[in-house]
Design a protein around this motif. Structure first.
Motif, PDB file in Angstrom:
ATOM      1  N   ARG A  90       0.726  -0.884  -0.209  1.00  0.00           N
ATOM      2  CA  ARG A  90      -0.004  -0.432  -0.455  1.00  0.00           C
ATOM      3  C   ARG A  90       0.317   1.212  -0.380  1.00  0.00           C
ATOM      4  O   ARG A  90       1.523   1.181   0.639  1.00  0.00           O
ATOM      5  CB  ARG A  90      -1.074   0.030   1.536  1.00  0.00           C
ATOM      6  CG  ARG A  90      -2.280  -1.602   1.972  1.00  0.00           C
ATOM      7  CD  ARG A  90      -2.966  -0.752   2.752  1.00  0.00           C
ATOM      8  NE  ARG A  90      -3.530  -2.270   2.441  1.00  0.00           N
ATOM      9  CZ  ARG A  90      -4.727  -2.276   3.357  1.00  0.00           C
ATOM     10  NH1 ARG A  90      -4.532  -1.774   4.699  1.00  0.00           N
ATOM     11  NH2 ARG A  90      -5.377  -3.597   3.073  1.00  0.00           N
ATOM     12  N   PRO A 126       0.039  -4.930   4.947  1.00  0.00           N
ATOM     13  CA  PRO A 126      -1.479  -4.180   4.670  1.00  0.00           C
ATOM     14  C   PRO A 126      -1.890  -3.236   5.801  1.00  0.00           C
ATOM     15  O   PRO A 126      -3.176  -3.814   6.444  1.00  0.00           O
ATOM     16  CB  PRO A 126      -1.427  -5.578   3.765  1.00  0.00           C
ATOM     17  CG  PRO A 126      -1.690  -6.857   5.040  1.00  0.00           C
ATOM     18  CD  PRO A 126      -0.326  -6.811   4.993  1.00  0.00           C
ATOM     19  N   ASN A 137      -3.310  -0.727   8.356  1.00  0.00           N
ATOM     20  CA  ASN A 137      -4.587   0.124   8.276  1.00  0.00           C
ATOM     21  C   ASN A 137      -4.052   1.839   8.760  1.00  0.00           C
ATOM     22  O   ASN A 137      -3.206   1.350   9.785  1.00  0.00           O
ATOM     23  CB  ASN A 137      -6.338  -0.154   8.079  1.00  0.00           C
ATOM     24  CG  ASN A 137      -6.221  -1.422   7.730  1.00  0.00           C
ATOM     25  OD1 ASN A 137      -6.139  -1.442   6.063  1.00  0.00           O
ATOM     26  ND2 ASN A 137      -6.771  -2.604   8.102  1.00  0.00           N
ATOM     27  N   GLU A 196      -8.348   1.676   4.795  1.00  0.00           N
ATOM     28  CA  GLU A 196      -6.430   1.167   4.180  1.00  0.00           C
ATOM     29  C   GLU A 196      -5.864   2.362   3.814  1.00  0.00           C
ATOM     30  O   GLU A 196      -4.857   2.065   3.416  1.00  0.00           O
ATOM     31  CB  GLU A 196      -7.903   0.374   2.519  1.00  0.00           C
ATOM     32  CG  GLU A 196      -8.264  -0.694   3.247  1.00  0.00           C
ATOM     33  CD  GLU A 196      -8.552  -1.649   2.014  1.00  0.00           C
ATOM     34  OE1 GLU A 196      -9.117  -3.201   1.937  1.00  0.00           O
ATOM     35  OE2 GLU A 196      -8.940  -1.195   1.096  1.00  0.00           O
ATOM     36  N   ARG A 229      -6.249  -5.525  -0.834  1.00  0.00           N
ATOM     37  CA  ARG A 229      -7.645  -4.448  -1.350  1.00  0.00           C
ATOM     38  C   ARG A 229      -9.301  -4.976  -1.422  1.00  0.00           C
ATOM     39  O   ARG A 229      -9.759  -5.044  -1.785  1.00  0.00           O
ATOM     40  CB  ARG A 229      -7.525  -3.799  -2.593  1.00  0.00           C
ATOM     41  CG  ARG A 229      -5.465  -3.681  -2.962  1.00  0.00           C
ATOM     42  CD  ARG A 229      -5.515  -3.102  -4.909  1.00  0.00           C
ATOM     43  NE  ARG A 229      -6.490  -2.483  -5.470  1.00  0.00           N
ATOM     44  CZ  ARG A 229      -6.642  -2.467  -6.821  1.00  0.00           C
ATOM     45  NH1 ARG A 229      -5.523  -3.195  -7.439  1.00  0.00           N
ATOM     46  NH2 ARG A 229      -7.055  -1.611  -7.504  1.00  0.00           N
TER      47      ARG A 229
END
Length: 452
Positions: A155, A265, A267, A309, A383
């Motif tokens: 990300r 990933p 957040n 996200e 995603r």
């Protein structure tokens, strides 16, 4: 999945909420299962942590040096980083801890804090010199920077933050503390020191894998996950990014022969009704309380649809009700209900022969296949919001298809056409049952049973 509960090795503040924090049984009620639910208090974890320490020490990546550490004269002890609080020198946040600022995410040293106080007594600590062991993070700066720049699938917020962090320069960090709890130093003469939590906590991923393998009677089964190129995903909040993109990878590089994280990933923050979540102020949605009142799938759905996200997001009960009623019930639930009801009522609950598909029905099935493949790709890329949006878009398309074909009318004048419409719709529902399973496991299993 290996689950490591958050450490709880004493706290300066105890809250009444502690008694209702989720355990493995409650998480399973939410649809989260575990191959192993463990802690970092086991003998196995201590042994693995000491093995990592010894290997890094032997290879020159851990060394001894002196440092100043906050000491509380009132409590007559050195203070762990969580017991000191002050203003962050980088962002001016006034609730930063001695090891990290939760506001800007930067790792800190207690001496960096402005206006530092002891969280136990409220007094002002003094700094005293003491000997400790240091992790030579500076030795990995160039290697880590080269590695992170190649992680194009990360990300943007995680990758950019980490690159900026590394470009700012890595400094060696002390990995021991003068405390009585924790993992002992595996060297003689240091019985009053322990491995500090930020160093040995991340080793829990490895030690849990080893524990899992041992419990299953296959003590070497952990190795394919760590030595043979398997992909490891580390899910967490943004405040833990540097520990998993910098510090843990540095430890793995220093140890040698173990896989680096494939993806982290992380957040951003999820707020609750416009305010930051806080367990100490009882501002949270407590899982045990929720599960005693409501079904798990709507909560899973609403959180997934609103995952932070790439930026902070907000959870509200108003939005929870709206998404449940307008999306889960009106869009998806209504699609399933009216299609299966018509099959039951008009075809004795037996899926009819569709015959040769017309152009509209064929196009819908092609759309279902495209959405199926798209959802798979989104899930693999972590995603998750887009994966959920893709599935719900297919449900909306299927509803429009039904409105166009009107099988409730056709069943009276052209039953073959109604049969084709319902067969096609059930095929799409069967697809949705699968693509929505990661988000709605209980509903998907019920639908799977209904479909026979």
């Amino acid at each position: 999945m290996l689950r490591l509960p958050q450490k709880n090795r004493g706290s300066a503040r105890r809250t009444s909420s502690a008694s209702i924090r989720p355990n493995s049984g409650q998480l399973e009620r939410l649809g989260i299962s575990f191959d192993l639910f463990t802690t970092t208090h086991t003998g196995n974890h201590a042994e693995v942590s000491q093995r990592i320490f010894s290997r890094l020490y032997e290879r020159g990546f851990i060394y001894k040096d002196t440092m100043v550490q906050p000491y509380c004269a009132s409590e007559q002890r050195y203070l762990a980083d969580r017991y000191v609080e002050g203003t962050c020198p980088h962002c001016a946040f006034d609730g930063a801890r001695g090891d990290q600022c939760d506001n800007c995410g930067r790792t800190l040293d207690p001496k960096d804090l402005q206006g530092m106080t002891c969280r136990i007594c409220g007094g002002t600590p003094e700094f005293r010199e003491t000997e400790h062991f240091f992790l030579k993070l500076s030795a990995f700066e160039d290697q880590l920077l080269d590695w992170v720049r190649k992680q194009d699938h990360w990300r943007p917020n995680v990758r950019n933050f980490t690159i900026g962090y590394l470009e700012g320069g890595l400094h060696d960090r002390a990995i021991t503390r003068d405390i009585e709890w924790g993992v002992p130093i595996p060297l003689d003469g240091y019985e009053d020191k322990r491995l500090y939590v930020w160093f040995e906590a991340v080793i829990g991923y490895l030690s849990a894998s080893i524990e899992w393998a041992h419990n299953n009677g296959t003590p070497e089964a952990w190795k394919p996950f760590w030595e043979d190129g398997s992909r490891a995903y580390y899910f967490m909040g943004k405040d833990n990014i540097p520990f998993h993109t910098v510090i843990w990878p540095a430890m793995l590089l220093g140890y040698g022969g173990l896989n680096l994280p494939y993806d982290v990933p992380a957040n951003e923050y999820l707020n609750l009704e416009g305010f930051k979540l806080s367990t100490s102020r009882n501002w949270a949605v407590w899982l045990p309380d929720y599960l005693d009142r409501y079904e798990p799938d709507p909560l899973r759905y609403v959180i997934a649809a609103n995952l932070p996200e790439t930026s902070d997001s907000d959870f509200s009960w108003r939005e929870y009700v709206r998404r449940n009623n307008d999306e889960l019930v009106a869009t998806y639930g209504n699609l399933v209900h009216r299609v299966l009801s018509m099959v039951s009522r008009n075809f004795d609950s037996v899926l009819p022969d569709p015959g040769e598909l017309d152009e509209v029905s064929g196009a819908l099935l092609a759309e279902a296949q495209r959405r199926f493949d798209e959802t798979e790709a989104y899930l693999e890329a972590v995603r998750l919001r887009q994966a959920l949006q893709s599935s719900m878009a297919l449900a909306q398309t299927a509803n429009r298809y039904l409105d166009q074909k009107e099988p409730w009318r056709a069943v009276r004048s052209d039953k073959a056409d109604a049969a084709q419409t319902l067969w096609t719709a059930v095929s799409v529902i069967n697809c949705l049952k699968t693509t929505l399973y990661p988000f709605l496991p209980f509903s998907s299993q019920k639908l799977h049973t209904m479909l026979g």
